[in-house]
Design a protein around this motif. Sequence first.
Motif, mmCIF file in Angstrom:
data_model
loop_
_atom_site.group_PDB
_atom_site.id
_atom_site.type_symbol
_atom_site.label_atom_id
_atom_site.label_comp_id
_atom_site.label_asym_id
_atom_site.label_seq_id
_atom_site.Cartn_x
_atom_site.Cartn_y
_atom_site.Cartn_z
ATOM 1 N N THR A 143 33.078 29.681 -11.473
ATOM 2 C CA THR A 143 32.346 28.931 -12.502
ATOM 3 C C THR A 143 31.659 29.982 -13.386
ATOM 4 O O THR A 143 31.881 31.179 -13.205
ATOM 5 C CB THR A 143 31.260 28.010 -11.896
ATOM 6 O OG1 THR A 143 30.217 28.826 -11.353
ATOM 7 C CG2 THR A 143 31.803 27.090 -10.829
ATOM 8 N N HIS A 144 30.801 29.510 -14.290
ATOM 9 C CA HIS A 144 30.111 30.461 -15.155
ATOM 10 C C HIS A 144 29.163 31.378 -14.367
ATOM 11 O O HIS A 144 28.830 32.464 -14.836
ATOM 12 C CB HIS A 144 29.329 29.725 -16.248
ATOM 13 C CG HIS A 144 28.219 28.869 -15.707
ATOM 14 N ND1 HIS A 144 28.451 27.661 -15.080
ATOM 15 C CD2 HIS A 144 26.895 29.072 -15.667
ATOM 16 C CE1 HIS A 144 27.292 27.154 -14.700
ATOM 17 N NE2 HIS A 144 26.335 27.980 -15.040
ATOM 18 N N ASP A 145 28.747 30.965 -13.152
ATOM 19 C CA ASP A 145 27.812 31.821 -12.404
ATOM 20 C C ASP A 145 28.202 32.041 -10.945
ATOM 21 O O ASP A 145 27.391 32.528 -10.151
ATOM 22 C CB ASP A 145 26.378 31.279 -12.507
ATOM 23 C CG ASP A 145 26.202 29.937 -11.831
ATOM 24 O OD1 ASP A 145 27.210 29.321 -11.443
ATOM 25 O OD2 ASP A 145 25.047 29.484 -11.693
ATOM 26 N N ARG A 202 26.964 33.537 -6.008
ATOM 27 C CA ARG A 202 26.341 32.972 -7.200
ATOM 28 C C ARG A 202 25.288 33.928 -7.758
ATOM 29 O O ARG A 202 24.499 34.494 -6.987
ATOM 30 C CB ARG A 202 25.670 31.644 -6.839
ATOM 31 C CG ARG A 202 25.083 30.946 -8.041
ATOM 32 C CD ARG A 202 24.352 29.704 -7.621
ATOM 33 N NE ARG A 202 23.926 28.953 -8.786
ATOM 34 C CZ ARG A 202 23.134 27.905 -8.740
ATOM 35 N NH1 ARG A 202 22.695 27.466 -7.588
ATOM 36 N NH2 ARG A 202 22.798 27.286 -9.838
ATOM 37 N N GLY A 247 27.717 24.304 -5.055
ATOM 38 C CA GLY A 247 27.772 25.678 -5.536
ATOM 39 C C GLY A 247 28.446 26.604 -4.553
ATOM 40 O O GLY A 247 29.440 26.234 -3.906
ATOM 41 N N ALA A 275 27.517 18.708 -7.821
ATOM 42 C CA ALA A 275 27.454 19.589 -8.991
ATOM 43 C C ALA A 275 26.753 18.826 -10.107
ATOM 44 O O ALA A 275 26.575 17.607 -10.020
ATOM 45 C CB ALA A 275 28.846 20.015 -9.419
ATOM 46 N N ARG A 277 27.520 19.228 -13.797
ATOM 47 C CA ARG A 277 28.552 18.814 -14.762
ATOM 48 C C ARG A 277 29.925 19.225 -14.247
ATOM 49 O O ARG A 277 30.030 19.967 -13.271
ATOM 50 C CB ARG A 277 28.317 19.488 -16.122
ATOM 51 C CG ARG A 277 27.085 19.019 -16.842
ATOM 52 C CD ARG A 277 26.398 20.166 -17.498
ATOM 53 N NE ARG A 277 26.109 21.204 -16.501
ATOM 54 C CZ ARG A 277 25.239 22.196 -16.674
ATOM 55 N NH1 ARG A 277 24.595 22.316 -17.789
ATOM 56 N NH2 ARG A 277 25.022 23.081 -15.724
ATOM 57 N N LYS A 279 31.922 21.299 -15.438
ATOM 58 C CA LYS A 279 32.167 22.745 -15.478
ATOM 59 C C LYS A 279 31.604 23.460 -14.243
ATOM 60 O O LYS A 279 31.926 24.626 -14.008
ATOM 61 C CB LYS A 279 31.581 23.351 -16.758
ATOM 62 C CG LYS A 279 30.069 23.428 -16.806
ATOM 63 C CD LYS A 279 29.607 24.324 -17.950
ATOM 64 C CE LYS A 279 28.108 24.543 -17.854
ATOM 65 N NZ LYS A 279 27.559 25.501 -18.743
ATOM 66 N N ASP A 280 30.788 22.780 -13.460
ATOM 67 C CA ASP A 280 30.249 23.369 -12.232
ATOM 68 C C ASP A 280 31.151 23.119 -11.020
ATOM 69 O O ASP A 280 30.872 23.608 -9.925
ATOM 70 C CB ASP A 280 28.848 22.814 -11.941
ATOM 71 C CG ASP A 280 27.883 23.082 -13.083
ATOM 72 O OD1 ASP A 280 27.875 24.225 -13.573
ATOM 73 O OD2 ASP A 280 27.154 22.163 -13.487
ATOM 74 N N GLU B 69 18.217 21.000 -8.980
ATOM 75 C CA GLU B 69 18.837 21.785 -10.046
ATOM 76 C C GLU B 69 19.158 20.987 -11.306
ATOM 77 O O GLU B 69 19.709 21.527 -12.263
ATOM 78 C CB GLU B 69 20.088 22.530 -9.550
ATOM 79 C CG GLU B 69 19.771 23.477 -8.408
ATOM 80 C CD GLU B 69 20.764 24.595 -8.232
ATOM 81 O OE1 GLU B 69 21.757 24.632 -8.962
ATOM 82 O OE2 GLU B 69 20.526 25.437 -7.348
#
Lengths: 369, 152
Positions: A143-145, A202, A247, A275, A277, A279-280, B69
């Motif tokens: 993912t992005h992170d 992460r 995550g 998650a 969204r 994208k996660d 979160e």
Amino acid sequence: MITKILIATLSMAGISGLLAIILVIAERYLANYGECKITINNQKDLIVKGGSTLLSTLNSQKIFLPSACGGRGTCAYCKCKVIDGVGPLLPTEEPLLNKQEIENQIRLACQVKVKQDMLIEIPEELFNIKEFETRVTLIQDLTHDIKLVRLQLIEPYEIFFKAGQYVQLITAPYAGVKESVSRAYSVASASHEHDHVDLMIRLVPEGICTTWVHNYLNENERVKIIGPMGDFYLRDGEGEIIMVAGGSGMAPIVSLLEKISKEDIERKVTYFFGAVRKKDLFYIDEMRNLENEIGNFTFIPALSAPEPEDNWDGETGLITEPLDRYLSRSDNATSQAYLCGSPGMINACINVFVKHGITRDRIFNDPFA
Amino acid sequence: MKLTPKEQIIEKNFKLGAITKDGFMGDDVRHVHDIIQHDAMTLEKLGISSGELAARMQFFIDLGKEAIENIVDWNEYTIQVIWSRGMLPCPFGEPRLHHKIFIELRNNKLNKSIRYTQLNVHLIREHGFFEGKGSPFRLEPEELVEVLSLDQ
């Protein structure tokens, strides 16, 4: 008057200087503990140089106690029984030991220093923990992170671990960070694959280790790991296995699912993946493949705040909501729960499990907290 | 100046890579006591105690923690709390550990954002320490008071 002030100032400076010299001499001679003997389980004697912590001293002898925080006295995983050769309990240990542990002479190896001969007890299985030299063969954005990092083992070339366990990753110095640190990461690869380990890492804001992995570590570099460690693994039982992870908490869950698939374990398995969204989300194809491989496995991803463009028609809400709905219509008498993720998520989910009759002794988590 | 062993440990803890990646001092060359004293004078001028400030900061962390979160909208604020695994010790060396909780707090009315950690809250409450200038988690008392709406 000025003369008196001058004399007083010089006297103070002289006394301070004398005390400083005494301190330096004391450090040089009194803090030199020489060679000490550590006797382990009344079976094995180690002759070591005194002065370091018990944890680092044992590490130098290739005996590795579990540690998720790298010896900073925060995880309390390096507990061991010190029968003789140690001073009174330290203020840094008190918050992390309960009354019974204190009575049983349990200490934190990362806080206790070796200053004389010691008699200690550690579980036999800890002798299986080793230091591995590895090579990074893959760094992939999940993912992005979150990154997947694959470490091919060089020496020793095989690792034997229980699905769900973790290893400590040791960083190299980078940028202004001059010392190595170690942090714990669950193994995401299958326990029957012995030649490599996969980690899901992460990025933590300003985290020492995760910044190194995300911004400085490259493929083909060599890194050291220590492991395997931890008691998060699949327990025997007949009932349903309910997993919750979000995550990078997915890492040990993947390993557990690979074990269930490989060993044809015929229990109902349900995995809730939370998650925010779309994208996660990640590893969706891998989860769908495992659904095909494991007879009675259902993967339930849930988004708490899907974007309109996500076109999401799956479960929604905080992960506790679909979990609560599910448990309210299932028979939970013999179910076991396996959780991995942020402490906030774990705490919230434990409350839901307990509310639906899954007692604390059937809930397993490895929060590294 | 000769430091006691305890002071040596504390000084080491403030450096980058000891407890956090970038340490607590940034490029501030002042002694930690001078930083604390200077910020205490600022707070005094603003008429706010470090305890009040920390309590307000903790309030937003607690609000955001519940959402696991997710972004929370509360009055004129937008809050997101990220709670990572692990604990951080206090650089001042006391035997208490702090969760790795990170918050981004936006005051939509002022169009201003701040970010801080659970450790920041402790450092302000217990030590009056806002970190050195240039530290990634340095908090300016005036800005903090403004964004947290404690100046009204």
